[in-house]
Design a protein around this motif. Structure first.
Motif, mmCIF file in Angstrom:
data_model
loop_
_atom_site.group_PDB
_atom_site.id
_atom_site.type_symbol
_atom_site.label_atom_id
_atom_site.label_comp_id
_atom_site.label_asym_id
_atom_site.label_seq_id
_atom_site.Cartn_x
_atom_site.Cartn_y
_atom_site.Cartn_z
ATOM 1 N N LYS A 159 45.828 56.974 0.671
ATOM 2 C CA LYS A 159 46.491 56.831 -0.629
ATOM 3 C C LYS A 159 45.457 56.694 -1.739
ATOM 4 C CE LYS A 159 50.546 54.446 1.246
ATOM 5 N NZ LYS A 159 51.311 53.174 1.229
ATOM 6 N N PHE A 160 44.448 55.894 -1.491
ATOM 7 C CA PHE A 160 43.417 55.703 -2.506
ATOM 8 C C PHE A 160 42.648 56.994 -2.773
ATOM 9 C CE2 PHE A 160 39.076 54.602 -3.759
ATOM 10 C CZ PHE A 160 39.326 53.859 -4.904
ATOM 11 N N SER A 161 42.400 57.764 -1.724
ATOM 12 C CA SER A 161 41.691 59.030 -1.897
ATOM 13 C C SER A 161 42.502 59.993 -2.776
ATOM 14 C CB SER A 161 41.405 59.663 -0.535
ATOM 15 O OG SER A 161 40.568 58.837 0.249
ATOM 16 N N VAL A 162 43.803 60.038 -2.565
ATOM 17 C CA VAL A 162 44.658 60.899 -3.384
ATOM 18 C C VAL A 162 44.648 60.423 -4.837
ATOM 19 C CG1 VAL A 162 47.026 61.681 -3.758
ATOM 20 C CG2 VAL A 162 46.109 61.545 -1.428
ATOM 21 N N ILE A 208 48.703 68.884 -6.221
ATOM 22 C CA ILE A 208 48.694 69.800 -5.066
ATOM 23 C C ILE A 208 47.267 70.083 -4.627
ATOM 24 C CG2 ILE A 208 49.214 72.160 -4.338
ATOM 25 C CD1 ILE A 208 51.722 72.024 -6.049
ATOM 26 N N GLY A 209 46.364 70.310 -5.604
ATOM 27 C CA GLY A 209 44.970 70.565 -5.253
ATOM 28 C C GLY A 209 44.323 69.386 -4.557
ATOM 29 N N VAL A 210 44.609 68.178 -5.016
ATOM 30 C CA VAL A 210 44.038 66.984 -4.388
ATOM 31 C C VAL A 210 44.600 66.794 -2.990
ATOM 32 C CG1 VAL A 210 43.931 64.464 -4.542
ATOM 33 C CG2 VAL A 210 43.564 65.846 -6.583
ATOM 34 N N LEU A 211 45.890 67.036 -2.799
ATOM 35 C CA LEU A 211 46.493 66.888 -1.472
ATOM 36 C C LEU A 211 45.902 67.874 -0.478
ATOM 37 C CD1 LEU A 211 50.250 66.303 -2.415
ATOM 38 C CD2 LEU A 211 48.610 64.629 -1.533
ATOM 39 N N HIS A 212 45.684 69.106 -0.922
ATOM 40 C CA HIS A 212 45.053 70.091 -0.037
ATOM 41 C C HIS A 212 43.639 69.661 0.335
ATOM 42 C CE1 HIS A 212 48.127 73.126 0.243
ATOM 43 N NE2 HIS A 212 48.263 73.203 -1.090
ATOM 44 N N LYS A 213 42.926 69.110 -0.614
ATOM 45 C CA LYS A 213 41.555 68.669 -0.344
ATOM 46 C C LYS A 213 41.529 67.521 0.652
ATOM 47 C CE LYS A 213 37.405 67.086 -2.728
ATOM 48 N NZ LYS A 213 36.816 66.719 -4.050
ATOM 49 N N VAL A 214 42.416 66.542 0.447
ATOM 50 C CA VAL A 214 42.474 65.381 1.358
ATOM 51 C C VAL A 214 42.926 65.838 2.747
ATOM 52 C CG1 VAL A 214 43.641 63.194 1.822
ATOM 53 C CG2 VAL A 214 42.866 63.743 -0.501
ATOM 54 N N LYS A 215 43.869 66.781 2.811
ATOM 55 C CA LYS A 215 44.345 67.279 4.092
ATOM 56 C C LYS A 215 43.242 67.978 4.880
ATOM 57 C CE LYS A 215 47.929 70.210 6.129
ATOM 58 N NZ LYS A 215 49.075 71.123 5.849
ATOM 59 N N SER A 216 42.420 68.752 4.141
ATOM 60 C CA SER A 216 41.313 69.431 4.829
ATOM 61 C C SER A 216 40.274 68.439 5.348
ATOM 62 C CB SER A 216 40.657 70.409 3.854
ATOM 63 O OG SER A 216 40.099 69.736 2.758
ATOM 64 N N GLN A 217 40.137 67.309 4.668
ATOM 65 C CA GLN A 217 39.177 66.296 5.144
ATOM 66 C C GLN A 217 39.705 65.531 6.358
ATOM 67 O OE1 GLN A 217 38.482 63.828 1.726
ATOM 68 N NE2 GLN A 217 37.160 65.335 0.684
ATOM 69 N N LEU A 218 41.016 65.365 6.437
ATOM 70 C CA LEU A 218 41.586 64.608 7.550
ATOM 71 C C LEU A 218 41.744 65.451 8.801
ATOM 72 C CD1 LEU A 218 44.348 62.559 5.670
ATOM 73 C CD2 LEU A 218 42.151 61.745 6.531
ATOM 74 N N TYR A 219 42.095 66.706 8.602
ATOM 75 C CA TYR A 219 42.380 67.535 9.785
ATOM 76 C C TYR A 219 41.339 68.631 9.885
ATOM 77 C CZ TYR A 219 46.757 65.061 9.369
ATOM 78 O OH TYR A 219 47.711 64.056 9.250
#
Length: 219
Positions: A159-162, A208-219
Motif C-alpha cells: 500500500k505504501f509503495s502504491v 494505473i501506471g503505478v499499479l503496473h509498476k508495483v505488480k511487476s516488482q512483486l511478481y
C-alpha cells in the motif's frame, strides 16, 4: 429778669452738654455692632478654612492614590523593571510606566488571541481523533466478526509503495509547474496545476501506471 437770665444760662449749658454728649457718643466706636460683625465674619472664615483643609486632604489622598497606582504598575508589569544599571538609581517617569504598561497589555492581548487559536486547533484535532477512533473501532469490530476476511488483503508495504508512487508522480509535475518564489506566484500557479495535472483522467493514468509498476516488482 435776673431769674430769666439764670434759667437761659442753665438751658444753654444743658444744650451744650447734650451736644457734646451726642458728639462724643457718635465718636465712640459701637462695640456691640463690631462684636456682631466679628461674630458673623468668624464663621465665614472658619468655613473657608474647613473647605481649604478638606480640599488639601482630598488632593493629598488623590496624589497618594496615583502614586500607589504607579507603584503597583511597576510591581505588576515585568517590563517596568530596571534593566540598565546606569539608570538604576533614576526613577522611571510616569510616562514611561504608562507606555510600558500599554505595551505589556497589547502583548497580553496578542498572546491571548494566539492561545485561543491554539485551543481551537487542538479542539479540531481532538474531534478528528475521536472520529478516527470511532472508525477504527468499527473496523476492528468488523474484523473480529469476520476473522477470515483479511487473509487475502495486501500488506501495508505494498500500500505504501502504491501511495509513494502516486505522490512522487504528482510532486514531479508540481515541482516543474508551480513557482514558490512568492505567495502570489504560488497562489497563481497552484490552481492551474490542479486544473492541468489533477484531472480525473490524469490521476487515473497515474494510478494505473503505478499499479503496473508495483505488480511487476512483486511478481
Amino acid at each position: 429778669p435776673a431769674l430769666f437770665m439764670e434759667n437761659a444760662r442753665k438751658g444753654s449749658i444743658v444744650s451744650r452738654a447734650n451736644s457734646i454728649g451726642s458728639t462724643s457718643a457718635s465718636s465712640v466706636p459701637n462695640t456691640d455692632d463690631e462684636d456682631s460683625d466679628c461674630a458673623q465674619e468668624s464663621p465665614k472664615e472658619t468655613y473657608k478654612d474647613q473647605r481649604r483643609r478638606a480640599h488639601t486632604q482630598a488632593e493629598q489622598k488623590r496624589r497618594d492614590a496615583i502614586k500607589k497606582g504607579y507603584n503597583d504598575l511597576q510591581a505588576i508589569v515585568p517590563t517596568c523593571e530596571q534593566q540598565d544599571f546606569s539608570i538604576s538609581s533614576q526613577k522611571l517617569s510616569k510616562a514611561i510606566v504608562l507606555q510600558k504598561t500599554i505595551d505589556y497589555i497589547q502583548f497580553l492581548h496578542k498572546e491571548k488571541k494566539k492561545q485561543e487559536e491554539e485551543v481551537s486547533t487542538l479542539r479540531k484535532d481532538v474531534m478528528a481523533l475521536k472520529i478516527m477512533k470511532v472508525n477504527y473501532e468499527q473496523i476492528v469490530k468488523a474484523h473480529q466478526n469476520n476473522p477470515n476476511e483479511g487473509k487475502n488483503q495486501i500488506s501495508d508495504e505494498v500500500k505504501f509503495s502504491v501511495f509513494q508512487g502516486i505522490m512522487d508522480s504528482l510532486f514531479q509535475s508540481f515541482n516543474t509547474s508551480v513557482s514558490v518564489t512568492s505567495f502570489q506566484e504560488l497562489s497563481a500557479c497552484v490552481f492551474s496545476w490542479i486544473e492541468e495535472h489533477c484531472k480525473p483522467q490524469t490521476l487515473r493514468d497515474i494510478v494505473i501506471g503505478v499499479l503496473h509498476k508495483v505488480k511487476s516488482q512483486l511478481y
